[in-house]
Design an enzyme around this catalytic site. Structure first.
Site, mmCIF file in Angstrom:
data_model
loop_
_atom_site.group_PDB
_atom_site.id
_atom_site.type_symbol
_atom_site.label_atom_id
_atom_site.label_comp_id
_atom_site.label_asym_id
_atom_site.label_seq_id
_atom_site.Cartn_x
_atom_site.Cartn_y
_atom_site.Cartn_z
ATOM 1 N N PRO A 137 -44.245 2.629 -48.338
ATOM 2 C CA PRO A 137 -43.548 3.912 -48.488
ATOM 3 C C PRO A 137 -42.210 3.909 -47.758
ATOM 4 O O PRO A 137 -41.256 4.529 -48.204
ATOM 5 C CB PRO A 137 -44.518 4.914 -47.849
ATOM 6 C CG PRO A 137 -45.832 4.229 -47.777
ATOM 7 C CD PRO A 137 -45.559 2.775 -47.698
ATOM 8 N N ASP A 186 -40.492 -39.485 -3.700
ATOM 9 C CA ASP A 186 -40.142 -39.229 -2.303
ATOM 10 C C ASP A 186 -41.294 -38.570 -1.577
ATOM 11 O O ASP A 186 -42.199 -38.020 -2.183
ATOM 12 C CB ASP A 186 -38.926 -38.298 -2.229
ATOM 13 C CG ASP A 186 -37.641 -39.069 -2.409
ATOM 14 O OD1 ASP A 186 -37.697 -40.311 -2.477
ATOM 15 O OD2 ASP A 186 -36.577 -38.426 -2.493
ATOM 16 N N LYS A 212 -39.080 -43.282 3.711
ATOM 17 C CA LYS A 212 -38.608 -44.244 4.706
ATOM 18 C C LYS A 212 -39.795 -44.987 5.316
ATOM 19 O O LYS A 212 -40.801 -44.380 5.654
ATOM 20 C CB LYS A 212 -37.827 -43.497 5.793
ATOM 21 C CG LYS A 212 -36.804 -44.349 6.466
ATOM 22 C CD LYS A 212 -35.780 -43.512 7.208
ATOM 23 C CE LYS A 212 -36.436 -42.833 8.391
ATOM 24 N NZ LYS A 212 -35.537 -42.530 9.484
ATOM 25 N N ASP A 247 -34.180 -30.461 -6.178
ATOM 26 C CA ASP A 247 -33.258 -30.963 -7.179
ATOM 27 C C ASP A 247 -32.608 -32.237 -6.643
ATOM 28 O O ASP A 247 -32.269 -32.307 -5.464
ATOM 29 C CB ASP A 247 -32.182 -29.910 -7.461
ATOM 30 C CG ASP A 247 -31.202 -30.405 -8.510
ATOM 31 O OD1 ASP A 247 -31.498 -30.239 -9.703
ATOM 32 O OD2 ASP A 247 -30.168 -30.985 -8.137
ATOM 33 N N ILE A 294 -29.059 -31.911 -5.000
ATOM 34 C CA ILE A 294 -28.831 -31.091 -3.806
ATOM 35 C C ILE A 294 -29.440 -31.847 -2.629
ATOM 36 O O ILE A 294 -30.663 -31.928 -2.512
ATOM 37 C CB ILE A 294 -29.518 -29.704 -3.929
ATOM 38 C CG1 ILE A 294 -29.108 -28.990 -5.209
ATOM 39 C CG2 ILE A 294 -29.241 -28.865 -2.676
ATOM 40 C CD1 ILE A 294 -27.827 -28.218 -5.140
ATOM 41 N N THR A 313 -34.362 -26.148 -6.548
ATOM 42 C CA THR A 313 -34.048 -26.584 -5.189
ATOM 43 C C THR A 313 -34.705 -25.652 -4.161
ATOM 44 O O THR A 313 -35.011 -24.490 -4.458
ATOM 45 C CB THR A 313 -32.522 -26.652 -5.005
ATOM 46 O OG1 THR A 313 -32.250 -27.299 -3.758
ATOM 47 C CG2 THR A 313 -31.873 -25.276 -5.003
ATOM 48 N N ALA A 314 -34.901 -26.200 -2.943
ATOM 49 C CA ALA A 314 -35.645 -25.473 -1.908
ATOM 50 C C ALA A 314 -35.067 -24.085 -1.646
ATOM 51 O O ALA A 314 -35.820 -23.127 -1.460
ATOM 52 C CB ALA A 314 -35.670 -26.298 -0.621
ATOM 53 N N MET A 355 -32.820 -29.064 6.145
ATOM 54 C CA MET A 355 -33.025 -30.067 7.199
ATOM 55 C C MET A 355 -32.651 -29.531 8.573
ATOM 56 O O MET A 355 -32.078 -30.246 9.388
ATOM 57 C CB MET A 355 -32.224 -31.340 6.881
ATOM 58 C CG MET A 355 -32.715 -32.020 5.621
ATOM 59 S SD MET A 355 -31.718 -33.415 5.099
ATOM 60 C CE MET A 355 -30.412 -32.628 4.160
HETATM 61 N N1 SAH Z 1 -33.333 -32.200 -2.827
HETATM 62 C C1 SAH Z 1 -34.097 -31.247 -2.054
HETATM 63 C C2 SAH Z 1 -33.641 -31.170 -0.619
HETATM 64 C C3 SAH Z 1 -33.855 -32.434 0.148
HETATM 65 S S1 SAH Z 1 -33.388 -32.270 1.826
HETATM 66 C C4 SAH Z 1 -33.998 -29.868 -2.702
HETATM 67 O O1 SAH Z 1 -33.199 -29.688 -3.621
HETATM 68 O O2 SAH Z 1 -34.751 -28.976 -2.293
HETATM 69 C C5 SAH Z 1 -34.925 -31.884 2.576
HETATM 70 C C6 SAH Z 1 -34.922 -30.460 3.082
HETATM 71 O O3 SAH Z 1 -35.161 -29.567 2.011
HETATM 72 C C7 SAH Z 1 -36.012 -30.147 4.069
HETATM 73 O O4 SAH Z 1 -35.659 -30.569 5.364
HETATM 74 C C8 SAH Z 1 -36.102 -28.644 3.968
HETATM 75 O O5 SAH Z 1 -35.057 -28.035 4.647
HETATM 76 C C9 SAH Z 1 -35.845 -28.433 2.491
HETATM 77 N N2 SAH Z 1 -37.107 -28.318 1.741
HETATM 78 C C10 SAH Z 1 -37.534 -29.080 0.729
HETATM 79 N N3 SAH Z 1 -38.708 -28.640 0.255
HETATM 80 C C11 SAH Z 1 -39.035 -27.562 0.975
HETATM 81 C C12 SAH Z 1 -40.128 -26.647 0.960
HETATM 82 N N4 SAH Z 1 -41.148 -26.772 0.098
HETATM 83 N N5 SAH Z 1 -40.123 -25.623 1.857
HETATM 84 C C13 SAH Z 1 -39.113 -25.476 2.730
HETATM 85 N N6 SAH Z 1 -38.059 -26.316 2.781
HETATM 86 C C14 SAH Z 1 -38.017 -27.344 1.926
#
Ligand code: SAH
Length: 469
Positions: free
Chosen positions: A43, A248, A270, A304, A307, A332-333, A384
């Protein structure tokens, strides 16, 4: 009830849709996709259907269902919201032996429309025989996640070259191996990289030189912060297809458990006593070695890869050695920790910019622009930083960031053991020490961090400002 699956060619064939609402509209669009000649009887019509009728893309029959609408029709879809009307359509069509689907009503239907995963020309159809449509949808989602959207292009390319592939690989075994190469190797990779011309060139080249040596490749994949739900579909696919995974330390076990069972897993954190330089050199060598042996290598990094992940260095090394690669970004974190702590990184009132900063700065080699970092109305995300909290705080305060600036320190962001510690900047080193915050942890400094107390929704939250010093 056992159904017989068919894929119907509806091109230019008359199909009747009864009903003019939202459901009828959806069905009409799907039928038009298949180039059916769609006649809609109802309709009244939705605005979109009215528009299609005005454009002449469908034929509109105004009014209530009339058995004469069934003349010359191959299929019927009944989508009215009255069961009696649908039943009348189904019965009239059945009397003329015309297959009918009544939407969401298997009892009145003589055919059902499956859920589909569309990678045309490849189409996967899923049916639960009408008894569990929700389950069928779940199955569809799973299958959807398995195949890249370029699968259709790959299938089309294979179809175009089918005769030539058959001619150059008359032996069935050789032909299978060729198709495996086509699905797994550089042709599929180039399509994913949106380079269809090169993909086709790689295919024709392989046809001319039938004995193609296996060519390995590397996918640099961001694994996200830990919660496997934060992987991208592309990351999941790469993990499913990997021969070797170099991962890693930060990559979570939950993410690793999603990888292909028989992939070789190599932890490349490492080694005890090893310096960063040696670790990185070892990773470079392993990547090239496995790729040159014809393996599909996944280089898996936390968060990532671009980063603070040294992803760029690894790709430069691969390019210098002629190894093909792809990059899959990860969460990324900073993004994950902010989201899982209830902290919007930007905010109309509190922060117009975000900075991602590595706090891995020894006192003697500190190149950060502290006056700029100390400015208000911006968000700082320090990676970090756990070992540097004292120094960071001192610098920010010395350069004028207010003592009462909120911070949030997120430990194990997105993981089941996540803890968020929040408070004011002047109390940061003391609170972090008291609560024994350990790496991996991400520090967010800025007005937005103050929202964590109100918007927190995940894991454990420790409000440091509530605890007397
Ligand atoms: N490539 C990664 C970062 C590597 S440097 C990214 O993009 O997230 C490593 C640092 O990332 C750590 O020392 C911490 O500061 C941060 N990080 C990574 N994973 C994390 C998580 N699950 N919780 C909190 N900090 C994190």
């Amino acid at each position: 009830m056992k159904l017989f699956p068919i894929f119907a060619d509806l091109k230019n064939r008359r199909v009747l849709v009864v009903g003019g609402g939202a459901v009828a509209e959806r069905k009409t669009l799907a039928l038009l996709e298949a180039s059916a000649h769609v006649v809609v009887g109802a309709p009244e019509l939705t605005p979109a259907l009215t528009e299609l009728a005005a454009q002449g893309r469908i034929v509109y029959l105004a009014g209530r269902f009339d058995a004469a609408w069934l003349d010359d029709v191959w299929l019927v879809v009944a989508a009215t919201d009255e069961r009696a009307a649908n039943a009348a359509v189904s019965e009239a069509a059945g009397a003329r032996r015309i297959f009918t689907n009544v939407v969401d009503d298997p009892e009145l239907s003589s055919f059902q429309v499956p859920s589909i995963v569309d990678r045309s020309p490849v189409i996967v159809a899923i049916s639960s025989s009408g008894v569990a449509p929700v389950l069928a949808r779940r199955v569809r989602e799973r299958i959807e996640s398995l195949f890249d959207h370029t699968l259709g292009q790959l299938a089309a390319l294979a179809a175009t070259y089918r005769k030539r592939i058959r001619a150059s690989h008359p032996d069935l075994g050789a032909r299978r191996r060729f198709y495996d190469w086509l699905l797994d190797g550089p042709v599929a990779g180039l399509l994913r990289q949106q380079q269809p011309a090169q993909a086709e060139a790689a295919l024709t080249q392989a046809l001319d030189a039938p004995l193609t040596p296996a060519e390995g490749s590397v996918v640099l994949v961001g694994a996200g912060p830990g919660d496997p739900g934060l992987l991208t579909l592309k990351a999941l696919r790469a993990l499913n297809e990997a021969d070797v995974i170099l991962y890693d330390r930060l990559v979570s076990d939950e993410v690793m458990s999603l990888a292909r069972r028989d992939a070789d897993r190599v932890g490349v954190g490492k080694l005890p006593g090893e310096n960063h330089h040696a670790t990185q050199a070892r990773i470079h060598a392993l990547l090239v070695e496995h790729a040159q042996a014809g393996k599909r290598v996944v280089r898996l990094k936390g968060g990532d890869a671009f980063i603070f992940g040294r992803g760029g260095e690894e790709l430069e090394y691969l390019r210098a050695h002629g190894v093909r690669f792809e990059v899959v970004p990860g969460i990324t974190a900073a993004l994950a920790c902010a989201a899982y702590a209830g902290i919007p990184l930007t905010h109309r009132e509190h922060a117009q910019s975000v900075r991602l900063i590595t706090a891995h700065c020894r006192e003697d080699e500190d190149n950060l622009d502290w006056p700029a970092l100390a400015r208000e109305k911006q968000t700082l995300a320090f990676y970090m930083g756990v070992g540097q909290l004292e120094l960071l705080t001192r610098r920010l305060l010395a350069h004028g960031r207010a003592a009462e600036t909120p911070f949030a320190l997120i430990e194990n962001g997105s993981r089941p053991e996540q803890r968020v510690l929040s408070g004011t900047l002047d109390a940061l080193p003391r609170l972090a020490a008291e609560h024994e915050i350990r790496s991996p942890a991400l520090l967010i400094v800025g007005e937005v961090a103050g929202l964590a107390s109100r918007l927190q929704w995940f894991g454990q939250h420790i409000d440091g400002s509530a605890i007397p010093a």
